[in-house]
Design an enzyme around this catalytic site. Structure first.
Site, PDB file in Angstrom:
ATOM      1  N   GLU A 158     -21.852 -10.119  -3.522  1.00 10.52           N
ATOM      2  CA  GLU A 158     -23.132  -9.766  -3.572  1.00 10.52           C
ATOM      3  C   GLU A 158     -24.017 -10.982  -3.006  1.00 10.52           C
ATOM      4  O   GLU A 158     -25.155 -10.859  -2.654  1.00 10.52           O
ATOM      5  CB  GLU A 158     -23.610  -9.499  -5.041  1.00 10.52           C
ATOM      6  CG  GLU A 158     -25.104  -8.742  -5.106  1.00 10.52           C
ATOM      7  CD  GLU A 158     -25.139  -7.771  -6.166  1.00 10.52           C
ATOM      8  OE1 GLU A 158     -24.747  -8.107  -7.293  1.00 10.52           O
ATOM      9  OE2 GLU A 158     -25.778  -6.754  -6.138  1.00 10.52           O
ATOM     10  N   ASP A 159     -23.855 -12.211  -3.679  1.00  9.37           N
ATOM     11  CA  ASP A 159     -24.559 -13.238  -3.779  1.00  9.37           C
ATOM     12  C   ASP A 159     -24.477 -14.186  -2.214  1.00  9.37           C
ATOM     13  O   ASP A 159     -25.334 -14.816  -1.669  1.00  9.37           O
ATOM     14  CB  ASP A 159     -24.434 -14.393  -4.704  1.00  9.37           C
ATOM     15  CG  ASP A 159     -24.970 -13.965  -5.915  1.00  9.37           C
ATOM     16  OD1 ASP A 159     -25.806 -12.729  -5.972  1.00  9.37           O
ATOM     17  OD2 ASP A 159     -24.958 -14.260  -6.976  1.00  9.37           O
ATOM     18  N   ASP A 218     -18.803 -11.882 -18.058  1.00  8.81           N
ATOM     19  CA  ASP A 218     -19.983 -12.410 -17.277  1.00  8.81           C
ATOM     20  C   ASP A 218     -21.094 -12.327 -18.008  1.00  8.81           C
ATOM     21  O   ASP A 218     -22.072 -13.088 -18.261  1.00  8.81           O
ATOM     22  CB  ASP A 218     -20.197 -11.446 -16.127  1.00  8.81           C
ATOM     23  CG  ASP A 218     -21.236 -11.492 -15.311  1.00  8.81           C
ATOM     24  OD1 ASP A 218     -21.540 -12.624 -14.959  1.00  8.81           O
ATOM     25  OD2 ASP A 218     -22.060 -10.465 -14.819  1.00  8.81           O
TER      26      ASP A 218
HETATM   27 MN    MN Z   1     -22.174 -12.860 -12.763  1.00  6.11          MN
END
Ligand code: MN
Length: 739
Positions: free
Chosen positions: A81-82, A146
């Site tokens: 995603e990043d 997370d």
């Molecule tokens: Mn994370």
């Protein structure tokens, strides 16, 4: 392991080495290096390099004792995603394999959820959806880790963001961790969340704790010393630790159970871990010799484990200065389960998914059925896990982010009607994840579904009835046709009758209408058009009226001659004849040879009950219970009374003595999710076939109408009493059929 490159993850590698499982350390290091390179240059809000976050998550994952792929996925969980221009799922699959990619994908897909304005039921759906979306439970484990790290570092975020994240943690993630039995994670999530959600309450209780127990700072240390000295005199190998109750659990006990601070007896606790179950009880005895016990506080979760598999002995005793404390005693194995829950149990063999895995799951779920102390509705959770295994529901989002649960296989049309009848009726198209999709498309878990409506829509199409999956949508579509298309329905209904009942064609329009009208009235409708209309929109089915129309026709056109020919006999006694003949169905009929026997649906007679035969015209002999209301009424009817014959049950040979007689019953129960499962389970235990079943909800009760097959009247009675013994069953009655 002195390679400088890996200094940052040295502690993690050591954790893994010490937990006794085998790991692919090269793969883990590769995942770390890969993630580090991708996140290079990215910073967290705190100013730290971004890679610190995946490292911390991987450390938490490692502390749970999860496998190589989980640790790798923890390192990689934010990369797709990043860092979209540097990697993607195909890359991850190529380098680390499909399993790691699946985990990364799963964690990425779980987006943040706005729980602010959602009701309890919605939040429950969200939890279920998370479980359902994660085809692999490791996805949830990694997501929870997370979240733990995000909560630890939440202070850097803006106020509004903090609150939203804390709320979501408290409502979605902490309960998930609890339900998975992951105590440590749950406590950490709750503690952080409470600090942001109710800082005043949190600080008040924290201060209260410090004020009340602050002067006893050494209390727990002294206790530990005293108990250690005493246990050392035995040959038991033990580990002892002390704990102070978390602020959140005090908070919850005070607010939810409305207790005062002084009523919290388990603020201090000693935990004693030993090797064997027997030693648990030995230690318990020693503790009770040393301290005075508080009555009513002893709990044996070893013989009766909690639904989430927790096992332990609990007792509360009074220490010096009159301060109560709880003692928990358990074996090492029980302790593993207490701390890490399902994670401690999950064994992953690379690639192979055997049925044994499913069995483990089921076994675990079955333990959840028992009620839990904190009343968290284990049935709900069991249901959630069923979804995980059997995938019988799909969870999709509305464009606004609400979660809608649909039965598996539901189409866009079902979704539209679930949202609102008006939306369904005006539907002209739909979108899945922003793309136009055919209205018969089946959305998948986590899809965003949007319905396109138009005021110019002419309403639903008849084809939809065969496309939709849910009864709700089907009913609403029928309702629309019933209301909007009466004229059209009547034409359709007439042609259906014309096609199905050829013998009516010879009648005049009026005569035919008269028959249909009579039948319509008998089933509670006003006139023939009503029945045509119902046939047209699907509210009535041919099979339901077939026999009624035939009977009505016979009555008016076939039986007229017969009636006049029948001699009148008033006495309802049936003269026995000398000869007895065996017939089909295990019944002996007097004086009638080789006749076809059928059992009347109005009373469903069972072997063991008094019966009587009735000679029908062209349908063989129908067997009724002697006390059947229809029979009783017919006895006083001179036209019918001559048609009765004596009948009795044949003594069955053992081979033919099987459950072959259908009978109907009605069960009224208090609503509970697993009620039907329990009823059908009980019937399955007794090897009873359910022939048909329908249910009807009335407020907080449900009425089950079912037809079962059984052997005889005593068999039936034993079934009834077994059903009555099920918890929350209010009433079980035998019912008469509809005719
Ligand atoms: Mn994370």
């Amino acid at each position: 392991m002195t390679d400088e490159k890996y200094l940052q993850i040295e502690p993690l590698l050591n954790t893994l080495k010490s937990n006794g499982r085998s790991y692919d350390f090269e793969k883990i290091k590769e995942a770390f290096v890969y993630a580090k390179e991708l996140h290079e240059g990215q910073m967290r809000l705190s100013g730290e390099p971004y890679i610190m976050h995946p490292i911390s998550v991987a450390e938490i994952v490692a502390s749970l004792g999860l496998d190589t792929d989980s640790v790798c996925a923890a390192f990689l969980h934010d990369t797709v995603e990043d860092c979209p221009d540097k990697t993607n799922l195909d890359e991850i699959t190529r380098i680390f394999g499909a399993d790691v990619a699946l985990l990364v994908d799963g964690v990425t897909k779980i987006k943040s959820i706005n729980v602010e304005d959602k009701e309890e039921a919605q939040i429950e759906s969200i939890r279920k959806m998370l479980l359902a979306m994660s085809k692999d439970i490791r996805v949830i484990f990694i997501k929870l880790c997370d979240r733990v790290h995000n909560m630890r570092t939440l202070y850097v975020k803006k106020d509004a963001k903090r609150r939203a994240t804390a709320l979501e943690t408290m409502h979605v993630y902490a309960p998930l961790a609890h339900r998975l039995g992951m105590q440590k994670i749950k406590q950490e999530l709750e503690t952080y969340a409470l600090q942001y959600l109710d800082p005043i309450g949190y600080n008040e209780i924290k201060a209260h704790i410090e004020e009340k127990y602050g002067r006893n700072v050494n209390f727990i240390e002294n206790l530990q010393t005293n108990v250690t000295d005493e246990l050392a005199k035995t040959s038991i190998n033990f580990t002892l630790s002390g704990r102070v109750k978390t602020v959140y659990s005090v908070y919850r006990k005070m607010y939810n159970q409305n207790k005062s601070f002084d009523e919290i007896y388990d603020f201090y606790a000693l935990r004693i871990i030993v090797d064997t179950e027997l030693e648990c009880y030995t230690v318990l005895g020693l503790i009770h010799e040393m301290y005075k016990s508080v009555p009513g506080r002893f709990k044996d979760y070893i013989s009766t484990p909690k639904p989430n598999m927790y096992q332990s002995l609990h007792t509360t005793v009074i220490g010096k200065d009159g301060i109560p404390f709880e003692v928990q005693i358990r074996t090492r194995e029980m302790h593993q389960i207490a701390e890490y829950g399902i994670a401690a149990h999950w064994k992953y063999k690379s690639g192979e998914k055997s049925t044994a895995d499913i069995d483990t799951k089921l076994d675990w779920i079955s333990k959840l059925i028992a009620t839990e102390e904190e009343a968290i509705d284990p049935e709900d959770f069991m249901h959630a896990f069923k979804i995980d295994i059997f995938h019988d529901e799909t969870f999709v989002f509305t464009p606004k982010g609400d979660v809608i649960a649909l039965p598996l296989g539901s189409t866009l049309i079902d979704f539209a009607y679930k949202i609102h009848t008006g939306v369904g009726n005006k539907m002209v198209g739909g979108k899945i994840n922003g793309r136009i999709a055919p209205i018969d498309s089946v959305p998948q878990n986590g899809n965003i579904v949007e319905i396109i409506t138009s005021n110019a829509s002419k309403g639903p199409s008849r084809d939809w009835l065969s496309i939709v999956k849910t009864g709700e949508a089907r009913n609403k579509i029928r309702q629309w046709f019933k209301k909007e298309k009466r004229a059209e329905n009547i034409v359709v209904g007439k042609s259906v009758i014309d096609k199905e009942f050829s013998y009516l064609r010879s009648l005049s329009e009026d005569d035919r209408t008269a028959i249909i009208s009579t039948v319509a009235k008998r089933i509670g409708m006003t006139d023939a058009d009503d029945l045509y209309n119902a046939l047209g929109y699907g509210g009535a089915s041919i099979s339901k009226i077939e026999k009624k129309i035939r009977d009505e026709y016979d009555k008016q056109y076939k039986e007229k001659d017969v009636k006049e020919a029948s001699p009148a006999v008033i006495e309802p006694t049936i003269a026995p004849t000398k000869k007895k003949y065996k017939s089909t169905g295990g019944v002996i009929i007097d004086g009638e040879e080789g006749c076809v026997v059928k059992f009347a649906k109005c009373c469903n007679p069972l072997p063991g009950e008094d019966i009587v035969g009735f000679i029908t015209k062209g349908y063989g002999i129908s067997i009724h219970k002697l006390d059947c209301p229809n029979v009783q009424a017919a006895f006083s009817n001179e036209e019918y009374v001559t048609r009765f014959v004596k009948a009795e049950w044949d003594t069955p040979s053992s081979s033919s003595y099987r459950a072959a007689y259908e009978t109907s019953l009605q069960i009224l129960v208090t609503n509970r999710i697993s009620m039907l499962a329990e009823i059908s389970g009980a019937l399955a235990d007794m090897k009873i076939d359910i022939v048909s079943l329908s249910t009807k909800n009335v407020e907080d009760t449900t009425l089950f109408n079912m037809t079962i097959a059984c052997r005889d009247v005593s068999h039936f009675n034993s079934i009834i009493s077994r059903l009555k013994s099920i918890k929350d069953v209010i009433r079980v009655t035998r019912t008469m059929g509809t005719r």
